[in-house]
Design a protein around this motif. Structure first.
Motif, PDB file in Angstrom:
ATOM      1  N   VAL A  78     -34.584 -65.323  30.228  1.00 29.79           N
ATOM      2  CA  VAL A  78     -35.045 -64.982  31.578  1.00 29.79           C
ATOM      3  C   VAL A  78     -34.724 -63.513  31.878  1.00 29.79           C
ATOM      4  O   VAL A  78     -35.527 -62.793  32.482  1.00 29.79           O
ATOM      5  CB  VAL A  78     -34.408 -65.918  32.618  1.00 29.79           C
ATOM      6  N   ILE A  79     -33.562 -63.055  31.437  1.00 34.86           N
ATOM      7  CA  ILE A  79     -33.195 -61.650  31.625  1.00 34.86           C
ATOM      8  C   ILE A  79     -34.078 -60.754  30.760  1.00 34.86           C
ATOM      9  O   ILE A  79     -34.497 -59.673  31.195  1.00 34.86           O
ATOM     10  CB  ILE A  79     -31.710 -61.440  31.302  1.00 34.86           C
ATOM     11  N   TYR A  80     -34.388 -61.195  29.542  1.00 36.23           N
ATOM     12  CA  TYR A  80     -35.332 -60.433  28.716  1.00 36.23           C
ATOM     13  C   TYR A  80     -36.669 -60.309  29.434  1.00 36.23           C
ATOM     14  O   TYR A  80     -37.332 -59.271  29.359  1.00 36.23           O
ATOM     15  CB  TYR A  80     -35.542 -61.114  27.366  1.00 36.23           C
ATOM     16  N   CYS A 101     -29.063 -55.975  25.952  1.00 33.65           N
ATOM     17  CA  CYS A 101     -28.468 -55.591  24.670  1.00 33.65           C
ATOM     18  C   CYS A 101     -27.159 -56.337  24.416  1.00 33.65           C
ATOM     19  O   CYS A 101     -26.888 -56.779  23.294  1.00 33.65           O
ATOM     20  CB  CYS A 101     -28.232 -54.087  24.641  1.00 33.65           C
ATOM     21  N   VAL A 102     -26.352 -56.497  25.476  1.00 32.66           N
ATOM     22  CA  VAL A 102     -25.091 -57.220  25.332  1.00 32.66           C
ATOM     23  C   VAL A 102     -25.340 -58.694  25.031  1.00 32.66           C
ATOM     24  O   VAL A 102     -24.661 -59.307  24.186  1.00 32.66           O
ATOM     25  CB  VAL A 102     -24.235 -57.060  26.604  1.00 32.66           C
ATOM     26  N   LEU A 103     -26.344 -59.277  25.688  1.00 30.34           N
ATOM     27  CA  LEU A 103     -26.640 -60.692  25.483  1.00 30.34           C
ATOM     28  C   LEU A 103     -27.108 -60.990  24.068  1.00 30.34           C
ATOM     29  O   LEU A 103     -26.869 -62.091  23.555  1.00 30.34           O
ATOM     30  CB  LEU A 103     -27.703 -61.147  26.487  1.00 30.34           C
ATOM     31  N   VAL A 104     -27.766 -60.046  23.429  1.00 29.04           N
ATOM     32  CA  VAL A 104     -28.170 -60.255  22.032  1.00 29.04           C
ATOM     33  C   VAL A 104     -26.939 -60.486  21.164  1.00 29.04           C
ATOM     34  O   VAL A 104     -26.886 -61.421  20.348  1.00 29.04           O
ATOM     35  CB  VAL A 104     -28.969 -59.046  21.521  1.00 29.04           C
ATOM     36  N   LEU A 105     -25.918 -59.644  21.333  1.00 31.50           N
ATOM     37  CA  LEU A 105     -24.695 -59.775  20.547  1.00 31.50           C
ATOM     38  C   LEU A 105     -23.929 -61.036  20.915  1.00 31.50           C
ATOM     39  O   LEU A 105     -23.397 -61.737  20.040  1.00 31.50           O
ATOM     40  CB  LEU A 105     -23.818 -58.537  20.769  1.00 31.50           C
ATOM     41  N   VAL A 106     -23.880 -61.356  22.220  1.00 31.33           N
ATOM     42  CA  VAL A 106     -23.151 -62.546  22.666  1.00 31.33           C
ATOM     43  C   VAL A 106     -23.806 -63.817  22.123  1.00 31.33           C
ATOM     44  O   VAL A 106     -23.126 -64.723  21.610  1.00 31.33           O
ATOM     45  CB  VAL A 106     -23.085 -62.581  24.205  1.00 31.33           C
ATOM     46  N   ILE A 152     -37.260 -62.060  20.309  1.00 28.56           N
ATOM     47  CA  ILE A 152     -37.624 -61.373  21.553  1.00 28.56           C
ATOM     48  C   ILE A 152     -36.920 -60.019  21.675  1.00 28.56           C
ATOM     49  O   ILE A 152     -37.578 -59.010  21.995  1.00 28.56           O
ATOM     50  CB  ILE A 152     -37.328 -62.267  22.763  1.00 28.56           C
ATOM     51  N   PRO A 153     -35.597 -59.922  21.447  1.00 30.36           N
ATOM     52  CA  PRO A 153     -34.984 -58.588  21.504  1.00 30.36           C
ATOM     53  C   PRO A 153     -35.590 -57.615  20.510  1.00 30.36           C
ATOM     54  O   PRO A 153     -35.786 -56.429  20.815  1.00 30.36           O
ATOM     55  CB  PRO A 153     -33.506 -58.867  21.181  1.00 30.36           C
ATOM     56  N   PHE A 154     -35.904 -58.097  19.307  1.00 29.22           N
ATOM     57  CA  PHE A 154     -36.514 -57.243  18.305  1.00 29.22           C
ATOM     58  C   PHE A 154     -37.906 -56.789  18.743  1.00 29.22           C
ATOM     59  O   PHE A 154     -38.263 -55.610  18.609  1.00 29.22           O
ATOM     60  CB  PHE A 154     -36.610 -57.994  16.977  1.00 29.22           C
TER      61      PHE A 154
END
Length: 215
Positions: A78-80, A101-106, A152-154
């Motif tokens: 949802v944040i993405y 960016c932080v959520l990807v790592l988490v 999605i981040p990618f």
């Protein structure tokens, strides 16, 4: 044997270099495609985010995935989705972009921890060497990470633009002139161009390349 292991190391290094160049070239090409088809890319990414949210909910209902991690994944997507409000323009200092960016790592850390602990629990319950552990295979785990954690981040990283010079569209804060000089550039293209410029500058300072030569 002395020479063959050296040949193996050399081949690994060369193969890694070619693989890196191939990935960079592919990302560069995808970034250009998104620049030419911004509306289609936004529509595709939006539908893709909703599809992955639905997939995570199905995995929770059918396969019994943990509710807490599933909720974290849904909230992350949802944040993405919030990054799409000014697509493809993005400010690297935008709090929403930083949180993404932080959520990807988490997400990567907690899901990796979950699958690791699930494997350890399954192997500890085996009574004999002939029993089969009830754990996801490497292909299933890799597929989940690829689709539900990284995709999605990618895709956003490839699609978003890092330049403030964007054409006047809905959601942009400062429309700029399309005079042919200022042009929106994707983040991947900016990074690749900067890396190539840095390499060219190093080779010029080292005397390997003349200033008038193009890298």
């Amino acid at each position: 044997m002395w020479i063959l292991p050296l040949v193996g190391y050399l081949g690994s290094i060369v193969g890694f270099c070619f693989l890196t160049l191939a990935i960079a070239s592919g990302l560069y090409y995808l970034s250009e495609l998104v620049e030419e088809h911004t509306v289609i890319a936004k529509r595709l990414l939006t539908k893709l985010i909703y599809s992955i949210i639905g997939l995570q909910l199905i995995l929770w209902l059918v396969d019994g995935f943990p509710f807490g991690l599933t909720l974290m994944g849904v909230v992350s997507h949802v944040i993405y989705l919030g990054n799409m409000r000014r697509f493809p323009f993005v400010r690297l200092t935008d709090p929403l972009f930083i949180v993404s960016c932080v959520l990807v790592l988490v997400n990567h850390y907690f899901w990796f921890q979950h699958f690791s602990e699930a494997q350890q629990r399954s192997y500890s319950r085996l009574s004999s060497m002939y029993d089969q552990p009830d754990v996801p295979s490497f292909t299933e785990i890799a597929s989940y990470f690829g689709l539900c954690v990284w995709l999605i981040p990618f895709a956003l990283f490839v699609s978003l633009s890092a330049s403030d010079n964007v054409l006047p569209t809905i959601g942009t804060e400062q429309p700029s002139r399309n005079d042919g000089k200022n042009k929106r550039q994707g983040m991947v293209k900016v990074i690749v161009d900067n890396v190539l410029s840095a390499i060219g500058e190093v080779t010029r300072l080292a005397g390997w390349k003349k200033p008038e030569d193009r890298f």
